[in-house]
Write a protein that holds these residues in place. Structure first.
Motif, PDB file in Angstrom:
ATOM      1  N   SER A  24       0.786  -1.076  -0.070  1.00 50.20           N
ATOM      2  CA  SER A  24       0.191  -0.042  -0.004  1.00 50.20           C
ATOM      3  C   SER A  24       0.793   1.247  -0.058  1.00 50.20           C
ATOM      4  O   SER A  24       0.564   2.433  -0.650  1.00 50.20           O
ATOM      5  N   ASN A  25       2.004   1.436   0.631  1.00 51.09           N
ATOM      6  CA  ASN A  25       3.055   2.458   0.645  1.00 51.09           C
ATOM      7  C   ASN A  25       3.344   2.679  -0.815  1.00 51.09           C
ATOM      8  O   ASN A  25       3.376   3.672  -1.402  1.00 51.09           O
ATOM      9  N   LYS A  26       3.626   1.513  -1.539  1.00 44.61           N
ATOM     10  CA  LYS A  26       3.934   1.466  -2.973  1.00 44.61           C
ATOM     11  C   LYS A  26       3.091   2.185  -4.000  1.00 44.61           C
ATOM     12  O   LYS A  26       3.300   3.217  -4.735  1.00 44.61           O
ATOM     13  N   LEU A  27       1.722   1.796  -3.435  1.00 45.57           N
ATOM     14  CA  LEU A  27       0.578   2.368  -4.091  1.00 45.57           C
ATOM     15  C   LEU A  27       0.401   3.815  -3.948  1.00 45.57           C
ATOM     16  O   LEU A  27       0.198   4.873  -4.851  1.00 45.57           O
ATOM     17  N   LEU A  28       0.521   4.023  -2.490  1.00 40.02           N
ATOM     18  CA  LEU A  28       0.235   5.512  -2.131  1.00 40.02           C
ATOM     19  C   LEU A  28       1.474   6.579  -2.814  1.00 40.02           C
ATOM     20  O   LEU A  28       1.277   7.706  -3.307  1.00 40.02           O
ATOM     21  N   ASP A  29       2.723   6.246  -2.922  1.00 40.89           N
ATOM     22  CA  ASP A  29       3.808   6.782  -3.599  1.00 40.89           C
ATOM     23  C   ASP A  29       3.661   7.023  -4.855  1.00 40.89           C
ATOM     24  O   ASP A  29       4.003   7.996  -5.421  1.00 40.89           O
ATOM     25  N   ILE A  37      -0.169   0.431 -11.955  1.00 37.96           N
ATOM     26  CA  ILE A  37       0.944   1.224 -11.588  1.00 37.96           C
ATOM     27  C   ILE A  37       2.056   0.837 -13.211  1.00 37.96           C
ATOM     28  O   ILE A  37       2.261  -0.297 -13.217  1.00 37.96           O
ATOM     29  N   LYS A  38       2.682   1.851 -13.493  1.00 35.20           N
ATOM     30  CA  LYS A  38       3.969   1.595 -14.401  1.00 35.20           C
ATOM     31  C   LYS A  38       4.776   2.431 -14.201  1.00 35.20           C
ATOM     32  O   LYS A  38       4.619   3.584 -14.247  1.00 35.20           O
TER      33      LYS A  38
END
Length: 358
Positions: free
Chosen positions: A26-31, A284-285
Motif C-alpha cells: 500500500s505504501n508503493k501504491l500511495l507513493d 502502476i507503471k
C-alpha cells in the motif's frame, strides 16, 4: 443536518483516494499516487457509466441507466504558476449525443490572480442561439467577465461570491497533501487488510496493451466510519478540512465547521455504501498511476441503489505538450457578459413586439 451533509460529501471524496497504509504494497501504491499528482503534464481519457435501481423515481432511474459519457484531454501544469487543461466531453443520454470541449487556465502566481475558461459550443446549442450569435465557436468566462456582470447587475458582493479559483486550487492541494500524510500513518487493523496486491496484469491503456502492477482496494460502510473518525480526531487535519470546506462552500465561511457534531453524525450515519462496496483498482507503471478503475455502489434510505463505473487511462506523462487557449479578442469568441446582454436585449425586444401586437 448541515454538518452531516458535509461529512457525506467528504466521505464520497475520501472513497476516491483511500489506499490505507500498514504494509509495503500500500505504501508503493500511495507513493505512485503522490508521484503522479506532481507531474508536469499528462494525457487522459475516461469512460463513465451511471445507473440507478429501486426507489420511486423511475424517470430518473431510466435517465441514468441510459447515460454514459467519455472525457479525454491533456493537462499542463507548473507548480505555483499555472494549470492548463484541454478537455473534450462526449455525453450520451437517452439516445442524444452531445459533444463539446473546454479549455481553461488558472494562474497560481501570487501577483497575478486570474482564470480563463473557453467552452467550445456544441452545434445543437449554436443552432438555437439568436441571429448574430451563431458564428461564435467559443463562450468565454473569466474573472473580468464576472466582475462586469456583478457591476452591471449591481449585485452586492455577498450575493454573487467571487470565484476564488486560485485559492480553491491551493487549499485543495494542501488538503490533499495532508490527507496523504495522514493515510501513511494510519495503522488501524481494518486498514491493513484493505489493499490487495494483485501482481502484474496485461491491461489496455489508451488502446494499447500494457503490463501494469495492479492493486485493489475495497471499502465497506464500517471501514469508512472508522477512517473518518480517526481523521477528524487529528487536530491538524481538522484545520485543513475546515479551510478546504470554507473555500468550496462560501456559506460555511461565516460559521466554523463543527467537528464534534460531525463526529456524532458519523456514528448516526446510515448505510451509504451498498453490498457490492466501493472497489478501486490502480495500475502502476514506472512508478506512476497509468490506470484507475472505480466501481461505486451507493444506497439511500429510500431503497435506491446508485452505481457508477469509471475507467481512467493516464499516459504521455511528462511528455512535451502545449495547450494553447483561444484569445478572448478573437471574432469567434463571445464573452459570457456580452452573451448575457444579447440574450436580455433579445428577450426585451420580443416582449415589446408581443405587446405591440396586442
Amino acid at each position: 443536518m448541515k454538518s452531516f451533509k458535509k461529512i457525506i460529501c467528504f466521505a464520497v471524496a475520501a472513497m476516491m483516494i483511500l489506499p490505507m497504509a500498514g504494509c509495503g504494497s500500500s505504501n508503493k501504491l500511495l507513493d505512485a499516487i503522490q508521484k503522479t499528482s506532481k507531474v508536469n503534464s499528462y494525457a487522459f481519457n475516461a469512460k463513465v457509466k451511471l445507473s440507478q435501481k429501486g426507489g420511486n423515481q423511475k424517470e430518473l432511474a431510466n435517465l441514468l441507466s441510459n447515460m454514459n459519457f467519455t472525457l479525454d484531454g491533456k493537462v499542463q501544469q507548473n507548480k505555483d504558476k499555472y494549470v492548463k487543461t484541454d478537455m473534450n466531453i462526449k455525453l450520451n443520454m437517452m439516445g442524444i449525443a452531445v459533444d463539446y470541449g473546454v479549455l481553461s487556465e488558472v494562474n497560481l502566481d501570487k501577483n497575478n490572480e486570474d482564470y480563463k475558461v473557453f467552452m467550445k459550443l456544441p452545434e445543437f446549442l449554436k443552432s438555437q442561439m439568436p441571429a448574430g450569435s451563431k458564428d461564435f465557436d467559443y463562450l468565454y468566462l473569466g474573472k473580468d467577465s464576472m466582475d462586469k456582470i456583478q457591476k452591471e447587475l449591481k449585485i452586492k458582493e455577498e450575493q454573487i461570491p467571487e470565484m476564488q479559483t486560485k485559492d480553491m486550487v491551493q487549499k485543495s492541494t494542501k488538503f490533499q497533501q495532508g490527507f496523504y500524510e495522514f493515510v501513511k500513518t494510519y495503522t488501524d487493523e481494518n486498514g491493513k487488510k484493505i489493499v490487495v496486491d494483485n501482481g502484474n496484469k496485461d491491461m489496455k491503456v489508451n488502446g494499447k496493451e500494457e503490463k501494469l502492477h495492479m492493486y485493489q482496494i475495497k471499502i465497506d460502510n464500517e471501514g469508512l466510519k472508522k477512517f473518518l473518525k480517526a481523521y477528524l480526531k487529528d487536530e491538524k487535519r481538522q484545520k485543513e478540512l475546515t479551510s478546504f470546506l470554507e473555500t468550496v462552500d462560501q456559506k460555511t465561511s461565516s460559521k466554523k465547521f463543527d467537528v464534534k457534531k460531525a463526529l456524532s453524525d458519523i456514528d448516526k450515519m446510515p448505510k451509504i455504501i451498498g453490498d457490492k462496496g466501493i472497489v478501486l483498482e490502480f495500475g502502476i507503471k514506472n512508478g506512476y498511476v497509468a490506470k484507475e478503475i472505480l466501481d461505486i455502489n451507493l444506497v439511500s434510505e429510500k431503497s435506491e441503489s446508485f452505481s457508477c463505473n469509471v475507467d481512467i487511462d493516464i499516459f504521455d506523462i511528462n511528455k512535451d505538450m502545449k495547450i494553447q487557449l483561444p484569445s478572448k479578442k478573437d471574432s469567434k469568441v463571445v464573452d459570457y457578459y456580452d452573451f448575457m446582454k444579447q440574450q436580455m436585449n433579445a428577450q426585451e425586444k420580443l416582449q415589446k413586439q408581443l405587446k405591440a401586437a396586442q
